[in-house]
Enzyme design. Structure first.
Site: not given
Length: 385
Positions: A50, A102, A174, A199
């Site tokens: 982690r 978005y 973004d 993406k």
């Protein structure tokens, strides 16, 4: 590697492409949750996955190099990356955000962060004066998305960032649509660059991932604390798959963009199409600004077929693209924002932002462009008459 290499070379030769121990031609997958301490007085670089994993670290260094930032971070999804960036804020803070952002980001800001007393003003960022007018005494951050999703509006990044710095504001952008291959926001003054790496960076519809790159070490330390504290990290297998996909970023972006340009021009003259949104079109109002800050137009084309029933008909008739959520893959993907990416917005809010019931978003893949056009032409023909 040498910093004077062009980006297309850095994409392949990013410093971690050869395993230093074995000479293997790809980063090993360290499928381990914990790491042995050979000495308690000299703890190892990695102790618990982690907090850090060698495979994920290679990916984080990779994206930092491509974006030209101080430090990179890999998360379990694009929204995990965006959410983590917003955790830099505190209760009582105010954010200025691109209005046609978005839908997942909109949902985070309006349904989750509001419960933590973080408020947001959504503005049309094509007009810097509207951004400046939204400033409040408690404003702490500006969130940009350019080109915006799905209407592909363009924000002048350097102008907004210069103003933000004058007012001590954090800037986030973004960059999922453009990727560092076409747009490098840190060079224009952005503090944090964010990606839905699911993406274009991944490019194969097989990885869910998010990335963040910070401009300086101070932000890097704060983001590391948040990443470690939240634990929303990307696993080693997905980190390896994402790096594998990123190695072909240059050729994929170039091929998809070439197809998208032709498709946008063809759609722009089609009688069944009411409007086309693509920054590469001559009539796009933000084209000049986009060309100033980006080296390409991208591979997403949105267009309006004038009504929800016509959009539904189109989606049922196409044969080549996936009709699906997401974008940026080797295969074309046709989406319906009103019921997919922007379903979190009410219809009234969507319409205010130009996201009509007839708007569809085409992520152009690497199929032969003549086949893409023929398929879409046949589908659009069913809307006429």
């Amino acid at each position: 590697m040498s910093t004077d290499k062009k980006l297309g070379t850095k994409i392949i030769h990013f410093g971690g492409e050869i395993d230093k121990t074995t000479g293997a031609s790809s980063v090993p997958i360290y499928q381990a949750s914990t790491f042995h301490h050979f000495s308690l007085d000299n703890p190892p670089e990695f102790d618990y996955s982690r907090s850090g994993n060698p495979t994920r670290q290679a990916l984080e260094d990779y994206i930092a190099l491509l974006e030209g930032g101080a430090r990179g971070f890999a998360f379990a999804s694009g929204m995990a990356a965006i959410s983590s960036a917003f955790f830099l804020l505190s209760s009582g803070d105010h954010v200025i955000c691109t209005e046609d952002v978005y839908g997942g980001t909109y949902r985070l800001l309006t349904a989750i962060l509001t419960r933590m007393n973080i408020e947001t003003t959504f503005v049309d960022m094509t007009d810097p004066e509207r951004v400046k007018a939204a400033l409040k005494p408690n404003t702490k951050a500006v969130f940009l998305e350019t080109p915006s999703n799905p209407t592909l509006k363009i924000t002048d990044v350097s102008v907004i960032c210069a103003w933000a710095k004058e007012n001590g504001l954090l800037t986030m952008l973004d960059n999922s649509f453009m990727t560092p291959y076409h747009q490098r926001p840190i060079e224009q003054g952005v503090d944090i660059v964010l990606h839905s790496a699911t993406k274009f960076l991944s490019g194969h519809s097989d990885v869910l991932a998010g990335l963040a790159v910070v401009a300086n070490d101070s932000l890097g330390r704060r983001m590391k604390q948040i990443q470690n504290g939240l634990g929303n990290v990307l696993g080693p297998q997905d980190s390896w798959l994402l790096m594998r996909g990123m190695k072909t970023l240059k050729v994929r972006m170039e091929g998809s963009e070439q197809n998208a340009r032709r498709l946008a021009e063809w759609l722009d003259s089609h009688p069944a199409v009411e409007a086309v949104y693509y920054p590469g079109l001559k009539g796009h109002p933000g084209r000049e600004i986009h060309e100033k800050q980006s080296s390409g137009y991208g591979a997403v084309v949105s267009f309006d077929v004038n009504g929800g029933e016509r959009a539904r008909k189109l989606l049922s008739e196409v044969k080549i693209p996936l009709v699906a959520v997401s974008l940026g893959a080797v295969e074309s993907i046709l989406s319906y924002p009103a019921m997919m990416s922007h379903a979190a917005m009410s219809r009234e809010v969507r319409l205010e932002r130009g996201i009509t019931d007839g708007l569809v978003r085409y992520s152009v893949g690497l199929e032969d462009i003549d086949d893409i056009i023929a398929d879409l032409d046949a589908a659009l023909s069913h809307l006429q008459g």
